[in-house]
Structures are given as C-alpha cells and as structure tokens.
Scaffold this motif. Sequence first.
Motif, short mmCIF file in Angstrom:
data_model
loop_
_atom_site.label_atom_id
_atom_site.label_comp_id
_atom_site.label_asym_id
_atom_site.label_seq_id
_atom_site.Cartn_x
_atom_site.Cartn_y
_atom_site.Cartn_z
N SER A 103 3.71 8.46 -1.76
CA SER A 103 3.96 9.88 -2.04
C SER A 103 2.74 10.73 -1.73
N GLU A 104 1.56 10.22 -1.99
CA GLU A 104 0.34 10.97 -1.68
C GLU A 104 0.12 11.02 -0.17
N LEU A 105 0.40 9.94 0.52
CA LEU A 105 0.30 9.94 1.98
C LEU A 105 1.25 10.97 2.58
N ALA A 106 2.46 11.01 2.09
CA ALA A 106 3.45 11.98 2.59
C ALA A 106 2.99 13.40 2.28
N PHE A 147 0.82 -1.20 0.00
CA PHE A 147 0.00 0.00 0.00
C PHE A 147 0.86 1.26 0.00
N GLU A 148 1.87 1.29 0.88
CA GLU A 148 2.73 2.46 0.94
C GLU A 148 3.54 2.64 -0.34
N GLY A 149 3.86 1.53 -1.01
CA GLY A 149 4.55 1.63 -2.29
C GLY A 149 3.68 2.28 -3.36
N ILE A 150 2.38 2.03 -3.28
CA ILE A 150 1.45 2.60 -4.24
C ILE A 150 1.07 4.03 -3.86
N SER A 167 6.30 2.40 9.19
CA SER A 167 7.57 2.11 9.85
C SER A 167 7.96 3.20 10.85
N SER A 168 7.37 4.39 10.73
CA SER A 168 7.70 5.47 11.64
C SER A 168 6.72 5.56 12.81
N LEU A 169 5.64 4.77 12.78
CA LEU A 169 4.66 4.79 13.87
C LEU A 169 5.14 3.94 15.04
#
Length: 61
Positions: A44-47, A38-41, A55-57
Amino acid sequence: MFERPYGHPAAESTGKPLHAGRLGRHTQDLTPAQIAEFEGIAGSELARLGYLSASSLVIDA
C-alpha cells in the motif's frame, strides 16, 4: 551520524535522477516468494508513492 545526514555517502545521490538500468533489478535479486512477501508488507505504501507492483513490470532482458 544522523545528526549530519549530508555527510552520509548516499546523501549525494538523493538529488540525482534514478538510474533506469536498475529498474526491476529486484526481480533478479529476490525470489518470487520474497517479492510477494515484501509487497504484502509494503504494497500500500509502494502504491501510494507511485511504484508498480513486480507483477506489473515488464523487464527487457
């Protein structure tokens, strides 16, 4: 249905604050592989929207 989004059950909750108790819930519901996919897809929009990567949570259990 989308002609009148205010009638959708989720429309009422859009103006309410986020429920902090749900923070990081996806790390319990998804496998690490699913989260990475999911984060790979969407990463960039999440960021762009200010979301942290899984991984930062740090979740208190």
